[in-house]
Design a protein around this motif. Structure first.
Motif, short mmCIF file in Angstrom:
data_model
loop_
_atom_site.label_atom_id
_atom_site.label_comp_id
_atom_site.label_asym_id
_atom_site.label_seq_id
_atom_site.Cartn_x
_atom_site.Cartn_y
_atom_site.Cartn_z
N ARG A 5 0.84 -1.19 0.00
CA ARG A 5 0.00 0.00 0.00
C ARG A 5 0.88 1.24 0.00
O ARG A 5 1.96 1.25 0.56
CB ARG A 5 -0.91 0.02 1.22
N SER A 6 0.39 2.27 -0.62
CA SER A 6 1.13 3.53 -0.69
C SER A 6 1.16 4.20 0.68
O SER A 6 0.16 4.23 1.40
CB SER A 6 0.48 4.47 -1.70
N THR A 7 2.29 4.74 1.06
CA THR A 7 2.43 5.44 2.33
C THR A 7 2.58 6.94 2.12
O THR A 7 2.75 7.69 3.07
CB THR A 7 3.64 4.92 3.12
N ARG A 8 2.54 7.38 0.87
CA ARG A 8 2.71 8.80 0.56
C ARG A 8 1.44 9.57 0.90
O ARG A 8 0.33 9.10 0.69
CB ARG A 8 3.03 8.98 -0.91
N GLN A 9 1.64 10.77 1.39
CA GLN A 9 0.53 11.65 1.67
C GLN A 9 0.41 12.64 0.50
O GLN A 9 1.41 13.14 0.00
CB GLN A 9 0.79 12.45 2.96
#
Length: 75
Positions: free
Chosen positions: A68-72
Motif C-alpha cells: 500500500r502507498s504510504t505517501r501523503q
C-alpha cells in the motif's frame, strides 16, 4: 521423464498451497531435467519457484511485492 503440463501443475500446486495458502495460482510450469520451474501468483506477490523432483524440495523467490502507498498527497 516426460509428463503432461497438468501433472506438473498438480505436483507444484500442493507444496505452494501449503506454504502460501489456498489462494496461490500457478502461472507457468516448465520441466528442466529433474526440476520443475515456473512463476506463481499469490495475492500481493509474484514469485518464481523451483521444485526438485527427487527430493520434493520447493524453493521460492519473490520477484514482485505489492504494498500500500504510504505517501501523503501534497496540499
Amino acid at each position: 521423464m516426460l509428463k503432461s503440463v497438468d501433472a506438473l501443475r498438480d505436483q507444484v500446486t500442493g507444496p505452494l498451497g501449503k506454504r502460501f495458502g489456498a489462494e496461490v495460482r500457478v502461472l507457468t510450469t516448465e520441466l528442466h531435467r529433474l526440476e520443475v520451474r515456473g512463476l506463481a501468483f499469490s495475492p500481493g506477490r509474484v514469485m518464481r519457484y523451483v521444485l526438485d523432483a527427487e527430493t520434493s524440495r520447493l524453493r521460492t523467490t519473490v520477484l514482485l511485492r505489492l504494498t500500500r502507498s504510504t505517501r501523503q498527497p501534497a496540499a
